[in-house]
Design a protein around this motif. Structure first.
Motif, short mmCIF file in Angstrom:
data_model
loop_
_atom_site.label_atom_id
_atom_site.label_comp_id
_atom_site.label_asym_id
_atom_site.label_seq_id
_atom_site.Cartn_x
_atom_site.Cartn_y
_atom_site.Cartn_z
N VAL A 68 -8.01 -8.63 -5.54
CA VAL A 68 -7.00 -9.16 -6.24
C VAL A 68 -7.23 -10.43 -6.65
O VAL A 68 -7.33 -11.29 -6.41
CB VAL A 68 -5.66 -9.32 -4.65
N ASN A 69 -7.11 -10.40 -8.16
CA ASN A 69 -7.21 -12.12 -8.96
C ASN A 69 -6.60 -11.52 -10.27
O ASN A 69 -7.12 -11.20 -10.58
CB ASN A 69 -8.89 -12.19 -9.16
N PRO A 70 -5.72 -12.20 -10.77
CA PRO A 70 -5.28 -12.80 -9.79
C PRO A 70 -4.10 -13.24 -8.40
O PRO A 70 -3.60 -11.91 -8.86
CB PRO A 70 -4.98 -14.50 -10.11
N LEU A 71 -3.90 -13.88 -7.75
CA LEU A 71 -2.08 -13.66 -6.75
C LEU A 71 -1.55 -15.00 -7.24
O LEU A 71 -2.25 -15.87 -6.77
CB LEU A 71 -3.01 -13.32 -5.68
N MET A 72 -0.95 -14.27 -8.28
CA MET A 72 0.05 -15.94 -8.31
C MET A 72 1.39 -15.59 -7.57
O MET A 72 2.09 -14.90 -7.19
CB MET A 72 0.88 -15.58 -9.76
N ALA A 114 8.33 -21.74 -2.91
CA ALA A 114 8.35 -21.81 -1.68
C ALA A 114 10.06 -20.59 -2.25
O ALA A 114 10.55 -21.17 -2.89
CB ALA A 114 8.60 -22.43 -0.99
N GLY A 115 9.54 -19.68 -0.91
CA GLY A 115 10.94 -18.29 -1.03
C GLY A 115 10.86 -17.75 -1.95
O GLY A 115 11.77 -16.90 -1.93
N GLN A 116 10.12 -17.66 -3.56
CA GLN A 116 9.99 -16.61 -4.59
C GLN A 116 8.75 -15.56 -4.33
O GLN A 116 9.16 -15.18 -5.30
CB GLN A 116 10.36 -17.66 -5.89
N GLY A 117 8.34 -15.42 -3.68
CA GLY A 117 7.28 -14.38 -3.36
C GLY A 117 5.63 -14.67 -4.25
O GLY A 117 5.38 -15.60 -4.91
N ALA A 118 5.15 -13.40 -4.30
CA ALA A 118 3.89 -13.45 -4.79
C ALA A 118 3.34 -12.49 -5.58
O ALA A 118 4.24 -11.72 -5.26
CB ALA A 118 2.58 -13.88 -4.05
N THR A 119 2.99 -12.66 -7.37
CA THR A 119 2.48 -10.75 -7.67
C THR A 119 1.16 -11.42 -7.85
O THR A 119 0.66 -12.24 -7.87
CB THR A 119 3.30 -11.28 -9.11
N ALA A 120 0.48 -10.32 -7.37
CA ALA A 120 -0.84 -9.79 -7.83
C ALA A 120 -0.66 -8.84 -9.10
O ALA A 120 -0.54 -8.00 -9.53
CB ALA A 120 -0.91 -8.67 -6.83
N LEU A 121 -1.15 -9.96 -10.38
CA LEU A 121 -1.31 -9.71 -11.43
C LEU A 121 -2.95 -8.73 -11.99
O LEU A 121 -2.44 -8.26 -13.32
CB LEU A 121 -1.69 -10.98 -12.02
N ASP A 122 -3.66 -8.56 -11.25
CA ASP A 122 -5.05 -7.52 -10.87
C ASP A 122 -5.16 -7.27 -9.63
O ASP A 122 -5.10 -8.27 -9.49
CB ASP A 122 -5.69 -8.01 -12.32
N ALA A 123 -5.67 -6.20 -10.43
CA ALA A 123 -5.72 -6.46 -8.47
C ALA A 123 -7.68 -4.50 -9.05
O ALA A 123 -7.33 -3.92 -10.04
CB ALA A 123 -5.72 -4.98 -7.81
N LEU A 124 -8.49 -4.98 -7.76
CA LEU A 124 -9.33 -3.73 -8.05
C LEU A 124 -9.99 -3.01 -6.67
O LEU A 124 -10.34 -4.11 -6.20
CB LEU A 124 -10.69 -4.01 -8.85
N ILE A 125 -9.68 -1.64 -6.70
CA ILE A 125 -9.79 -1.53 -5.18
C ILE A 125 -11.06 -0.52 -6.14
O ILE A 125 -11.53 0.76 -6.37
CB ILE A 125 -8.36 -0.57 -4.52
N ARG A 126 -12.40 -0.98 -4.58
CA ARG A 126 -13.71 -0.01 -4.80
C ARG A 126 -13.50 0.97 -3.57
O ARG A 126 -13.76 0.34 -2.64
CB ARG A 126 -14.84 -0.38 -5.15
N SER A 127 -14.12 2.22 -3.63
CA SER A 127 -13.57 3.38 -3.08
C SER A 127 -14.83 4.11 -2.81
O SER A 127 -15.98 4.31 -4.34
CB SER A 127 -12.42 4.42 -2.62
N VAL A 128 -15.53 4.70 -1.90
CA VAL A 128 -16.76 5.60 -1.49
C VAL A 128 -16.17 7.15 -0.83
O VAL A 128 -14.63 7.30 -0.12
CB VAL A 128 -17.19 5.81 -0.82
N PRO A 129 -16.47 8.43 -1.62
CA PRO A 129 -15.82 9.62 -0.71
C PRO A 129 -16.06 9.54 0.73
O PRO A 129 -16.78 9.43 1.35
CB PRO A 129 -16.70 10.33 -1.66
N VAL A 130 -14.93 10.49 1.32
CA VAL A 130 -14.55 10.36 2.67
C VAL A 130 -14.71 11.70 3.08
O VAL A 130 -14.54 12.88 2.21
CB VAL A 130 -13.46 9.90 3.08
N VAL A 131 -15.96 12.10 3.44
CA VAL A 131 -16.63 13.21 4.12
C VAL A 131 -15.54 13.71 5.51
O VAL A 131 -15.58 12.65 6.57
CB VAL A 131 -17.77 13.44 4.66
N ARG A 132 -14.87 14.60 5.08
CA ARG A 132 -13.85 15.24 6.49
C ARG A 132 -14.84 16.01 7.31
O ARG A 132 -15.20 16.59 6.64
CB ARG A 132 -12.68 15.14 5.97
N THR A 133 -14.78 15.93 8.36
CA THR A 133 -15.08 17.15 9.17
C THR A 133 -14.48 17.87 9.96
O THR A 133 -13.35 17.06 10.53
CB THR A 133 -15.95 16.36 10.15
N ALA A 134 -14.79 19.34 10.00
CA ALA A 134 -13.63 19.59 11.14
C ALA A 134 -13.22 19.76 12.60
O ALA A 134 -14.37 18.68 13.22
CB ALA A 134 -14.22 21.49 11.23
#
Length: 87
Positions: free
Chosen positions: A59-63, A67-87
């Motif tokens: 998350v970059n930047p997190l603005m 105080a009392g007004q919160g925060a806003t993620a202006l941009d984010a990158l989520i990296r993931s890998v495939p998940v192999v599900r087993t029965a």
């Protein structure tokens, strides 16, 4: 921080950063919503722990508003890998 950190621990860690003086108001700027920043950190951690395959969230930047007004993620990158599900 550990994965089971709570909001108070995150706030404490934020205040230990080299740039912590920016959180409390610096050069006339108002103090920022540190609790909102901590909640954002905790939300990212929860997402990583509950969604299989996420290996990185940047998350970059997190603005963080006044105080009392919160925060806003202006941009984010989520990296993931495939998940192999087993029965």
């Amino acid at each position: 921080l550990t994965v089971d950190a709570d909001e108070a621990q995150v706030v404490d860690a934020l205040h230990k950063l080299r740039t912590a003086k920016l959180l409390t108001g610096f050069r006339g700027a108002p103090p920022v919503d540190v609790a909102a920043a901590a909640k954002a950190v905790l939300a990212v951690g929860r997402l990583m722990m509950t969604v299989p395959g996420i290996v990185e969230i940047d998350v970059n930047p997190l603005m963080v508003h006044a105080a009392g007004q919160g925060a806003t993620a202006l941009d984010a990158l989520i990296r993931s890998v495939p998940v192999v599900r087993t029965a």
